[in-house]
Write a protein that holds these residues in place. Sequence first.
Motif, PDB file in Angstrom:
ATOM      1  N   GLY A 138       8.292  -9.735   6.287  1.00 56.11           N
ATOM      2  CA  GLY A 138       7.112  -9.137   7.025  1.00 56.11           C
ATOM      3  C   GLY A 138       7.805  -7.724   7.439  1.00 56.11           C
ATOM      4  O   GLY A 138       9.016  -7.218   6.993  1.00 56.11           O
ATOM      5  N   PRO A 139       6.636  -6.953   7.784  1.00 58.68           N
ATOM      6  CA  PRO A 139       5.291  -7.157   8.268  1.00 58.68           C
ATOM      7  C   PRO A 139       4.774  -7.064   6.980  1.00 58.68           C
ATOM      8  O   PRO A 139       4.959  -6.539   5.806  1.00 58.68           O
ATOM      9  CB  PRO A 139       4.871  -5.961   9.051  1.00 58.68           C
ATOM     10  N   THR A 140       3.320  -7.380   6.840  1.00 55.63           N
ATOM     11  CA  THR A 140       2.434  -7.416   5.700  1.00 55.63           C
ATOM     12  C   THR A 140       2.068  -5.873   5.710  1.00 55.63           C
ATOM     13  O   THR A 140       1.607  -5.262   6.636  1.00 55.63           O
ATOM     14  CB  THR A 140       1.104  -8.285   6.141  1.00 55.63           C
ATOM     15  N   CYS A 141       1.744  -5.424   4.369  1.00 51.74           N
ATOM     16  CA  CYS A 141       1.499  -4.067   4.215  1.00 51.74           C
ATOM     17  C   CYS A 141       0.085  -3.713   4.718  1.00 51.74           C
ATOM     18  O   CYS A 141      -0.836  -4.664   4.632  1.00 51.74           O
ATOM     19  CB  CYS A 141       1.326  -3.995   2.384  1.00 51.74           C
ATOM     20  N   THR A 142       0.012  -2.525   5.425  1.00 50.97           N
ATOM     21  CA  THR A 142      -1.327  -2.181   5.890  1.00 50.97           C
ATOM     22  C   THR A 142      -1.943  -0.766   5.466  1.00 50.97           C
ATOM     23  O   THR A 142      -2.848  -0.403   5.621  1.00 50.97           O
ATOM     24  CB  THR A 142      -0.895  -1.972   7.386  1.00 50.97           C
ATOM     25  N   TYR A 143      -1.113  -0.236   4.444  1.00 50.01           N
ATOM     26  CA  TYR A 143      -1.489   0.854   3.499  1.00 50.01           C
ATOM     27  C   TYR A 143      -2.116   2.077   4.421  1.00 50.01           C
ATOM     28  O   TYR A 143      -2.772   2.861   4.189  1.00 50.01           O
ATOM     29  CB  TYR A 143      -2.572   0.507   2.804  1.00 50.01           C
ATOM     30  N   GLN A 144      -1.482   2.392   5.501  1.00 52.73           N
ATOM     31  CA  GLN A 144      -1.660   3.410   6.354  1.00 52.73           C
ATOM     32  C   GLN A 144      -1.124   4.644   6.104  1.00 52.73           C
ATOM     33  O   GLN A 144      -1.617   5.753   6.287  1.00 52.73           O
ATOM     34  CB  GLN A 144      -1.298   3.198   7.983  1.00 52.73           C
ATOM     35  N   VAL A 167       5.385   0.295   1.382  1.00 53.98           N
ATOM     36  CA  VAL A 167       6.462   0.048   0.711  1.00 53.98           C
ATOM     37  C   VAL A 167       7.639  -1.258   1.330  1.00 53.98           C
ATOM     38  O   VAL A 167       8.001  -2.232   0.810  1.00 53.98           O
ATOM     39  CB  VAL A 167       7.319   1.363   0.531  1.00 53.98           C
ATOM     40  N   SER A 168       7.818  -0.557   2.731  1.00 55.76           N
ATOM     41  CA  SER A 168       8.633  -1.584   3.569  1.00 55.76           C
ATOM     42  C   SER A 168       7.780  -2.494   4.264  1.00 55.76           C
ATOM     43  O   SER A 168       7.576  -2.716   5.321  1.00 55.76           O
ATOM     44  CB  SER A 168       9.273  -0.654   4.562  1.00 55.76           C
ATOM     45  N   CYS A 169       7.142  -3.452   3.407  1.00 54.02           N
ATOM     46  CA  CYS A 169       6.304  -4.560   3.841  1.00 54.02           C
ATOM     47  C   CYS A 169       6.228  -5.486   2.659  1.00 54.02           C
ATOM     48  O   CYS A 169       6.517  -5.505   1.437  1.00 54.02           O
ATOM     49  CB  CYS A 169       5.057  -4.005   4.501  1.00 54.02           C
ATOM     50  N   THR A 170       5.711  -6.622   3.055  1.00 50.87           N
ATOM     51  CA  THR A 170       5.141  -7.591   1.932  1.00 50.87           C
ATOM     52  C   THR A 170       3.854  -7.542   1.664  1.00 50.87           C
ATOM     53  O   THR A 170       2.913  -7.204   2.343  1.00 50.87           O
ATOM     54  CB  THR A 170       5.610  -8.887   2.663  1.00 50.87           C
ATOM     55  N   ARG A 205      -2.598   9.671  -4.073  1.00 53.16           N
ATOM     56  CA  ARG A 205      -2.724  10.017  -2.653  1.00 53.16           C
ATOM     57  C   ARG A 205      -2.498   9.030  -1.760  1.00 53.16           C
ATOM     58  O   ARG A 205      -3.351   8.035  -1.647  1.00 53.16           O
ATOM     59  CB  ARG A 205      -3.871  10.799  -2.560  1.00 53.16           C
ATOM     60  N   PHE A 206      -1.470   8.856  -0.807  1.00 49.81           N
ATOM     61  CA  PHE A 206      -1.388   8.181   0.309  1.00 49.81           C
ATOM     62  C   PHE A 206      -2.124   8.977   1.366  1.00 49.81           C
ATOM     63  O   PHE A 206      -2.346  10.453   0.978  1.00 49.81           O
ATOM     64  CB  PHE A 206       0.092   7.952   0.564  1.00 49.81           C
ATOM     65  N   ASN A 207      -2.117   8.345   2.531  1.00 49.24           N
ATOM     66  CA  ASN A 207      -2.645   9.122   3.823  1.00 49.24           C
ATOM     67  C   ASN A 207      -1.900  10.234   4.156  1.00 49.24           C
ATOM     68  O   ASN A 207      -2.439  10.995   4.943  1.00 49.24           O
ATOM     69  CB  ASN A 207      -3.185   8.118   4.845  1.00 49.24           C
ATOM     70  N   ASP A 208      -0.533  10.119   3.880  1.00 49.68           N
ATOM     71  CA  ASP A 208       0.425  10.952   4.351  1.00 49.68           C
ATOM     72  C   ASP A 208       0.758  12.086   3.305  1.00 49.68           C
ATOM     73  O   ASP A 208       2.021  12.615   3.374  1.00 49.68           O
ATOM     74  CB  ASP A 208       1.561  10.443   5.143  1.00 49.68           C
TER      75      ASP A 208
END
Length: 555
Positions: A182-188, A194-197, A328-331
């Motif tokens: 965890g944590p589950t990916c939220t794609y913010q 990346v650092s998520c499941t 494109r990621f949000n950041d």
Amino acid sequence: MKKTLFITFCLAIVISCSSKNTATTNKKENVAPFDWSAASVYFLLTDRFYNGDKTNDSVVKRNEKTATLRGFEGGDFAGIQRKIQQGYFTDLGINAIWLTPIFEQIKGGVDEGTGFTYAYHGYWAKDWTAVEPAFGTMEEFKELVTVAHKNDIRILLDVVLNHTGPVTGQDPQWPDSWVRTGPTCTYQDQETAVSCTLTDNLPDIRTDSREEVELPEILVQKWKSEGRYEQEKKELDNFFSKTDLPRTPANYLIKWVTDYARETGVDGFRVDTVKHVEESIWATFNEQAKRAYEEWKQNNPDQMIHDDEFFILGELYGYYAQYGPGYRFNDGVVDYFDAGYNAMINFGFKDAAREDFGVLFQKYATMTDSLYRNTNSAPAYFMNYISSHDDGQPLDPMRENAIDTGSKLLLAPGMAQIYYGDESARKLTADGASGDANLRTMMNWENLDSNVLSHWQILGRFRKKHLAVGAGRVEALDIDGAGSLTARLYEKSGYFDKVIIGAGLQDGKQSINVSSIFSGNKKLRNAYMDEVLTVENGQVTATVKNGLVLLESIE
């Protein structure tokens, strides 16, 4: 090989002329050399394609009752090899096969909310150093690669680097130093991709970890029971000594996965879940994969069918080639091509293909230039598709317009991915199935649509023969009446190809002015109808069927 593309409306008239090929990788006269930018790639789920060896169907005991189409159905390496030998892929103009991961899968199953499921798809690895017994053996896979190569077909192996298979009663979780739960990916932003499941109970490999770790005891005990612990340990020691890489979780996987390039002769990888791993890790992975393949070529010169570099195709979910090479990621924007990728799957094609042929081809004719980032950059290729194993919104899932979708996919600029059954009108639905199981029905060998298949075969063979179709620059030509007419022209490494593609034509007879492209030709062939045409005053009159004419030089 910078290309400039211009296009107007196009459905599918093609007139072609090829010079004698002088490319060093091609051993046959008047045969197009291979170019990944115009490749026709057949994508299949090994388990769902063809059962060529029933003796491996129950070699692993998986006896729980599954939901519809969520268990192993028997497809294997032997089945793929048989279809290669029968000429199925050659008849379709295929020059590369991408098959789902072959790593040994978890033994148990899980309930994903759509019913009990086993790892038939190949994406739930238990041991990257072994082959899934239900598919066959490593030696059988090597034989498959050899047979494919003898038939001028390259192999792309699907690989997964960012997660293990789910935890089950038979498949314990790897140590915390290796995986996160965890944590589950939220794609913010990129970090939360990346650092998520990806989902619950799919342990994520700590690819970001810089901590050196020991082998998981799970693998140690497994290898010891199989009598290969010392050999595996020796190979790891040699790899880390030779590369000077630290023994991080990511680098262990890099060794295990790139071994398939080093030992089997596969021509490239299709890499799963690109956005879920740091680009620095991909740079190391891609470099090591290409080095591993060079080792194979050095050790197996008599088995080489080409001297090309290892090819890396990425699945960057949500990547649209029309917006250029970056994602494109949000950041911010990340260009994974800078990390060594050669191509990305283009998620935008199936939406663009809902437009008419003219709009589609005009759009795709101008896209290739946008993927050449500067004069010193390697080109960034894209692969189009209309359906796949995990896209829940495919184009034409009931195959009601399989003729037109075939024309759009196979005549558009770029690489083309044929998902098994696209060419045979395999419906993407099944009674009792839910979710992505509908996309993964068994190949419809018993009820192939012969009209659809014949159409795809003609276009596929023509596309393979003429690199100008997928990789040529495009010039608009005048045409009387509905539809369009264009010329595509290809030149690379001493090989030249000319093609005129027209589209949206009314069925019947069509007069076409070919003088600006084929001024010296007296005869042309309409390959779609297999008719020889005489050029008179720069004109030919061809028979149009399904809106298409494929005309090529026979001089």
